[in-house]
Motif scaffolding. Structure first.
Motif, PDB file in Angstrom:
ATOM      1  N   UNK A  75       0.797  -1.219   0.000  1.00 43.91           N
ATOM      2  CA  UNK A  75       0.000   0.000   0.000  1.00 43.91           C
ATOM      3  C   UNK A  75       0.832   1.273   0.000  1.00 43.91           C
ATOM      4  N   UNK A  76       0.163   2.351   0.350  1.00 42.60           N
ATOM      5  CA  UNK A  76       0.787   3.677   0.363  1.00 42.60           C
ATOM      6  C   UNK A  76       0.465   4.375   1.677  1.00 42.60           C
ATOM      7  N   UNK A  77       1.453   5.068   2.243  1.00 46.79           N
ATOM      8  CA  UNK A  77       1.260   5.779   3.500  1.00 46.79           C
ATOM      9  C   UNK A  77       1.779   7.206   3.365  1.00 46.79           C
ATOM     10  N   UNK A  78       1.361   8.058   4.270  1.00 44.91           N
ATOM     11  CA  UNK A  78       1.824   9.449   4.319  1.00 44.91           C
ATOM     12  C   UNK A  78       2.439   9.718   5.681  1.00 44.91           C
ATOM     13  N   UNK A 132       1.413   3.889  -5.867  1.00 48.38           N
ATOM     14  CA  UNK A 132       0.239   4.753  -6.030  1.00 48.38           C
ATOM     15  C   UNK A 132      -0.995   3.883  -6.223  1.00 48.38           C
ATOM     16  N   UNK A 133      -2.051   4.095  -5.437  1.00 47.02           N
ATOM     17  CA  UNK A 133      -3.249   3.262  -5.553  1.00 47.02           C
ATOM     18  C   UNK A 133      -3.877   3.365  -6.939  1.00 47.02           C
ATOM     19  N   UNK A 134      -4.444   2.285  -7.396  1.00 47.70           N
ATOM     20  CA  UNK A 134      -5.127   2.249  -8.681  1.00 47.70           C
ATOM     21  C   UNK A 134      -6.550   2.762  -8.494  1.00 47.70           C
ATOM     22  N   UNK A 135      -6.942   3.782  -9.268  1.00 47.54           N
ATOM     23  CA  UNK A 135      -8.269   4.393  -9.112  1.00 47.54           C
ATOM     24  C   UNK A 135      -8.909   4.555 -10.482  1.00 47.54           C
ATOM     25  N   UNK A 136     -10.203   4.857 -10.460  1.00 47.22           N
ATOM     26  CA  UNK A 136     -10.903   5.161 -11.711  1.00 47.22           C
ATOM     27  C   UNK A 136     -10.606   6.596 -12.125  1.00 47.22           C
ATOM     28  N   UNK A 137     -10.914   6.930 -13.367  1.00 45.09           N
ATOM     29  CA  UNK A 137     -10.707   8.295 -13.841  1.00 45.09           C
ATOM     30  C   UNK A 137     -11.554   9.276 -13.040  1.00 45.09           C
ATOM     31  N   UNK A 138     -12.770   8.876 -12.702  1.00 39.74           N
ATOM     32  CA  UNK A 138     -13.633   9.745 -11.904  1.00 39.74           C
ATOM     33  C   UNK A 138     -13.009  10.010 -10.536  1.00 39.74           C
ATOM     34  N   UNK A 139     -12.429   8.975  -9.935  1.00 37.31           N
ATOM     35  CA  UNK A 139     -11.775   9.157  -8.637  1.00 37.31           C
ATOM     36  C   UNK A 139     -10.529  10.025  -8.767  1.00 37.31           C
ATOM     37  N   UNK A 140      -9.810   9.863  -9.881  1.00 38.00           N
ATOM     38  CA  UNK A 140      -8.614  10.690 -10.110  1.00 38.00           C
ATOM     39  C   UNK A 140      -8.982  12.156 -10.230  1.00 38.00           C
ATOM     40  N   UNK A 141     -10.081  12.445 -10.921  1.00 37.04           N
ATOM     41  CA  UNK A 141     -10.523  13.836 -11.092  1.00 37.04           C
ATOM     42  C   UNK A 141     -10.903  14.484  -9.770  1.00 37.04           C
ATOM     43  N   UNK A 142     -11.248  13.683  -8.790  1.00 34.42           N
ATOM     44  CA  UNK A 142     -11.647  14.216  -7.481  1.00 34.42           C
ATOM     45  C   UNK A 142     -10.465  14.447  -6.548  1.00 34.42           C
TER      46      UNK A 142
END
Length: 362
Positions: free
Chosen positions: A314-317, A342-352
């Motif tokens: 995963x990814x942490x901050x 970097x987590x895999x997301x949908x384009x809609x999630x990326x735009x947000x």
């Protein structure tokens, strides 16, 4: 004669290999008769797209992300390289290349060859006043070009004195708001006698942090443009070679500057290093701590060496705190370090996502 070299690249991934062959032609040095002074080239004496050589040795006096500026003792010329140049300031040599013009006003060379013959420790730029670089008072475009490129043009490698200002009202967009006014101008209200600092210059962030301060600054001309102004005048856009403050900063101002310009790599998708800066440009000492000492993920960052390792999944901050100190003055800022795939997301999630956040889409 031209030389042809065959180069084979072999790419291997696990048990798979693939070859690709490249043919590289190294051209013989062109035969260029005669030569031009930089002043002649700046006035458009050569044919565009012709091969030219500078008639005397030149010295590299400025670097940009896509080229460099050379000086012949009288005036200067920009050499376009498209990528970071391989020369360094102080290199002296012979220069030849293809003569071109950029934005209809900026004569320069491209596809150039610089044959180094030596090095120069220091080159002094002609000292002028910023008002001598102001093109807005000229009555038409022909007069602007004559002032910029004609026989009586000002040098485009200069040292000036002035006051740094951020003026949103003078620029067409946010990248072009940082200017330096002539020392006799009111930097808060004046709309003339200024030059613009190019935002991609390596020293830009340092000058950005010195708004309102008087500086002595050595500049090379990047271009003259009017499409970046709120008003229709041509304005010189400059690259920064070096600068010095003409007024002493307080300790509080020094730490503010050092924290303002501090930048670290904040995203790691593989093991790496933060390359922690420990000395600010104004001389303050910079130290680092964790924002949350109980955060288990802080083990991924070594604040002594700067080393960063990825989490097992995963990814942490992790938030670290940079603190600049000069005597009794301190200034801090939080820096968020993102570590891991970097987590895999949908384009809609990326735009947000927030601006500047790294994404991987499916």
């Amino acid at each position: 004669a031209d030389v042809t070299v065959k180069l084979t690249a072999k790419v291997t991934y696990k048990e798979i290999t693939k070859d690709k062959e490249f043919t590289i032609v190294v051209l013989k040095k062109p035969v260029i008769t005669g030569g031009y002074t930089i002043a002649q080239l700046r006035s458009g004496s050569a044919d565009l797209n012709s091969a030219v050589t500078i008639s005397s040795e030149v010295t590299v006096v400025g670097l940009a992300y896509n080229g460099y500026t050379v000086f012949d003792g009288t005036t200067a010329l920009f050499v376009f390289t498209s990528t970071a140049p391989s020369v360094k300031v102080g290199d002296k040599g012979v220069l030849y290349g293809t003569f071109i013009v950029n934005f209809e006003t900026n004569y320069q060379l491209k596809d150039a060859t610089f044959e180094k013959t030596g090095e120069v420790e220091n080159v002094t730029a002609p000292e002028v006043e910023i008002k001598d670089l102001w093109l807005g008072a000229l009555e038409n475009e022909e007069a602007v070009l004559a002032r910029h490129s004609g026989e009586n043009s000002v040098p485009n490698f200069v040292t000036v004195e002035g006051k740094v200002a951020l003026r949103k009202d003078l620029a067409s967009s946010g990248n072009y708001q940082l200017v330096v006014f002539d020392k006799d101008e009111d930097a808060a209200t004046s709309t003339e006698n200024f030059v613009r600092l190019y935002y991609r210059d390596p020293l830009f962030s340092e000058l950005y942090a010195l708004q309102g301060k008087e500086v002595k600054i050595t500049l090379t001309v990047s271009s003259i443009r009017k499409d970046r102004n709120a008003s229709p005048e041509y304005v010189y856009e400059m690259n920064i070679t070096k600068y010095q403050l003409l007024q002493e900063l307080t300790d509080e101002e020094k730490v503010n500057v050092d924290i303002e310009v501090l930048e670290l790599n904040t995203t790691f998708i593989k093991d790496g290093n933060l390359n922690l800066v420990t000395k600010g440009v104004q001389g303050s000492t910079i130290g680092y701590t964790f924002k949350n000492e109980t955060d288990v993920n802080k083990a991924l960052i070594n604040l002594e060496t700067g080393e960063v390792v990825l989490p097992t999944e995963g990814q942490v901050k992790v938030v670290i705190v940079a603190t600049a100190t000069m005597n009794d003055a301190t200034k801090s800022k939080d820096i968020t370090i993102t570590i891991g795939e970097v987590p895999l997301v949908t384009i809609a999630e990326a735009n947000a996502k927030d601006k500047g956040e790294m994404v991987r889409v499916k």
